[in-house]
Design an enzyme around this catalytic site. Sequence first.
Site, PDB file in Angstrom:
ATOM      1  N   GLY A  18      -5.817  74.802   7.145  1.00 20.38           N
ATOM      2  CA  GLY A  18      -6.723  73.941   6.350  1.00 20.38           C
ATOM      3  C   GLY A  18      -8.386  74.374   6.619  1.00 20.38           C
ATOM      4  N   CYS A  20     -10.690  76.258   5.239  1.00 19.68           N
ATOM      5  CA  CYS A  20     -11.240  76.477   3.963  1.00 19.68           C
ATOM      6  C   CYS A  20     -11.545  74.907   3.441  1.00 19.68           C
ATOM      7  CB  CYS A  20     -10.956  77.219   2.868  1.00 19.68           C
ATOM      8  SG  CYS A  20     -10.851  78.998   3.609  1.00 19.68           S
ATOM      9  N   LEU A  23     -13.108  69.420   6.539  1.00 21.65           N
ATOM     10  CA  LEU A  23     -13.352  69.219   7.785  1.00 21.65           C
ATOM     11  C   LEU A  23     -12.993  70.479   8.435  1.00 21.65           C
ATOM     12  CD1 LEU A  23     -13.558  68.030  10.698  1.00 21.65           C
ATOM     13  CD2 LEU A  23     -11.019  67.340  10.541  1.00 21.65           C
ATOM     14  N   SER A 125      -5.570  60.569  11.626  1.00 22.58           N
ATOM     15  CA  SER A 125      -6.447  59.366  10.920  1.00 22.58           C
ATOM     16  C   SER A 125      -6.260  58.164  11.795  1.00 22.58           C
ATOM     17  CB  SER A 125      -5.459  59.445   9.642  1.00 22.58           C
ATOM     18  OG  SER A 125      -6.472  58.283   8.948  1.00 22.58           O
ATOM     19  N   LYS A 159       0.839  60.743   7.649  1.00 22.69           N
ATOM     20  CA  LYS A 159      -0.070  61.116   8.721  1.00 22.69           C
ATOM     21  C   LYS A 159       0.589  60.493  10.038  1.00 22.69           C
ATOM     22  CE  LYS A 159      -3.500  63.123   8.524  1.00 22.69           C
ATOM     23  NZ  LYS A 159      -3.711  64.491   8.689  1.00 22.69           N
ATOM     24  N   PRO A 183      -9.952  60.855  13.139  1.00 19.39           N
ATOM     25  CA  PRO A 183     -11.225  60.555  12.675  1.00 19.39           C
ATOM     26  C   PRO A 183     -10.975  59.264  11.868  1.00 19.39           C
ATOM     27  CG  PRO A 183     -10.237  62.636  12.049  1.00 19.39           C
ATOM     28  CD  PRO A 183      -9.074  61.857  12.560  1.00 19.39           C
ATOM     29  N   GLY A 185     -13.252  57.604   8.517  1.00 20.99           N
ATOM     30  CA  GLY A 185     -14.290  57.472   7.327  1.00 20.99           C
ATOM     31  C   GLY A 185     -15.283  58.865   7.483  1.00 20.99           C
ATOM     32  N   ILE A 186     -14.581  60.073   7.250  1.00 25.05           N
ATOM     33  CA  ILE A 186     -15.375  61.149   7.544  1.00 25.05           C
ATOM     34  C   ILE A 186     -16.314  61.536   6.269  1.00 25.05           C
ATOM     35  CG2 ILE A 186     -15.215  63.458   8.204  1.00 25.05           C
ATOM     36  CD1 ILE A 186     -12.452  63.503   8.748  1.00 25.05           C
TER      37      ILE A 186
END
Length: 372
Positions: A18, A20, A23, A125, A159, A183, A185-186
């Site tokens: 992931g 690209c 995050l 998450s 997740k 993480p 609330g990115i």
Amino acid sequence: MASSNNPVKSLGHVLITGGCGFLGHHIVNLLLERHPATRVSVLDLRTTHNRSSSANASYYDTDITDTETVKSLFAKLKPDVVIHTASPIMIAKNEFHYKVNVHGTKCVLEAAQENGVKAFVYTSSASVIFDPKSELVNADETYPLITGAAQPEYYTTTKAYAESAVLSANRTPSNFLTCAIRPAGIIGEGDVQILPNMVQAFHKGQTKFQIGSNDNLFDFTYVQNIAHGHLLAVNALLATHKMLPTVPLDSEKVDGEAFFITNGQPVYFWDFARAVWREAGDTLPISSVWILSQDFAFMVGGILEWVFWAMGKKPNLTRQQVKYSCMTRYYSIQKAKTRLGYRPIVDLDEGVRRGVRFILDQEKKAGEKNGQ
């Protein structure tokens, strides 16, 4: 553990799934900035965007749910470290969430275990402990995972299942170390869910409304802080790997553990929204804001959902959005501070500023292109 201020030049060969994505590409960039001699391999479904210009970064179009392809690629690349960020967005269909988050994670795990990977960091998450009936006040990693019928968000269930698989794989084999980063609330440059929706609300003139009394604290996290947390975890796992077969004290243990990563700056939900709107250009005074009760907004959201469903569309206001915008939901990062040495490197105000300016710049470029 290597200090982020004086890092080793190379972490060996790091493979990022992931890489690209939102995050993922921030992790790639920060990794190459801090550890410039590191060899980086990026796996993504499509690798045409968010690419690093570094000669040390290589890109591979890969479907992580294809077991044989993933295992073949791992056997060829032989990475030392895996950072597994690949995941569909929350609005994807349930079967796709399971296919990527659960099956895909197991494919990557098995390939890593079979090909001598030392350290495996999974992007989980913060929502894996979220019970929609209960508020989270400085919640920590001792809270149980909420899955299945108790978890209305199927994405979150998948997740949690993937995180459990990753942590269960720790030390199997004995020199394979894993951990999970959670993480919350990115936001930031490339955000496709939180900031873009809020900026669109500003463009539509919807900043005059507030739901509830705005007394609920919420965690939002700037993306570079999340990337920073991942790299600290990698360094910690590699440091533990060098000490094998020694097992760290429980108070220092990173392998087999999960860590919440946030900005450590919980903020009232509507204060955050207004900070985003101000950065986008909103000048509406607080005195002009209409405060809607949660019950009234919930009723309106239900009506809009029904009407828009009949038209095959999704409304701007849903009952879920009403509920979440009025709930307290923030986390403790004490464990990450103690065991990873984590401290946020960019504060929330600066994170909002960078993220909103990125969106406005993109809108300006799109407008100029369409005007040609």
